[in-house]
Enzyme design. Structure first.
Site, short mmCIF file in Angstrom:
data_model
loop_
_atom_site.label_atom_id
_atom_site.label_comp_id
_atom_site.label_asym_id
_atom_site.label_seq_id
_atom_site.Cartn_x
_atom_site.Cartn_y
_atom_site.Cartn_z
N ASN A 139 5.05 69.52 -21.31
CA ASN A 139 4.97 68.21 -20.55
C ASN A 139 6.20 67.82 -20.02
OD1 ASN A 139 2.38 67.62 -21.20
ND2 ASN A 139 2.66 66.80 -23.27
N HIS A 140 6.30 66.94 -18.90
CA HIS A 140 7.51 66.45 -18.40
C HIS A 140 7.78 65.24 -19.10
CE1 HIS A 140 7.40 68.59 -14.74
NE2 HIS A 140 6.14 69.00 -14.88
#
Length: 157
Positions: free
Chosen positions: A24-25
């Site tokens: 995930n960012h």
């Protein structure tokens, strides 16, 4: 397919373009969510942020035996998919999937059960996926009929 930090059971069918435990960012924890904030080496900004990647290693995905993941499925970090489950093409699995459950959609939701509770319990007791190659080969004809298979191999009291 992209698979990271995952335990995958026997006899699973995994179609093309499946992602298991994707990254995930840092959407809510950093002022920028771009890769340069954690894949620093790639952009000439020093060493990669190993702590950023540690959560994925700690959030292993567990996929049971005889699971079918359709084309383009994404299984998010920390999810467990039970034995015999089916995940429809394009689904994004964000929560655990019980054994023998069919799920689909974004996010994945239960569509139906493959079998009744009694049949599921019997298959979980039989655990055919632990049989040797020779046992499966010798019993191949039995795999053609669910009810007779259970009558023959379920040794419950």
């Amino acid at each position: 397919n992209q698979i990271f930090a995952a335990d995958i059971g026997k006899f699973c069918s995994i179609a093309s373009f499946v992602r298991i435990n994707p990254g995930n960012h840092p959407t809510y924890t950093r002022p920028a969510q771009h890769h340069f904030t954690y894949r620093r080496k790639q952009f000439g900004f020093g060493e990669d942020d190993e702590a950023f990647f540690a959560w994925r290693k700690e959030s292993r995905v567990h996929i049971g035996n005889d699971v079918w993941l359709g084309h383009g499925v994404t299984v998010m970090p920390g999810v467990t998919i039970g034995n015999g489950a089916v995940v429809g093409s394009g689904a994004v699995v964000t929560h655990d999937v019980p054994p023998y459950t069919v799920v689909a959609g974004v996010p994945a939701k239960k569509i139906r059960m493959r079998f009744s509770d009694d049949i599921i319990a019997a298959l979980e007791r039989i655990r055919w996926w632990e049989w040797s190659h020779e046992q499966i080969k010798g019993r191949m004809a039995d795999f053609e009929d669910l009810e007779s298979f259970i009558r023959k191999y379920d040794v419950s009291d």
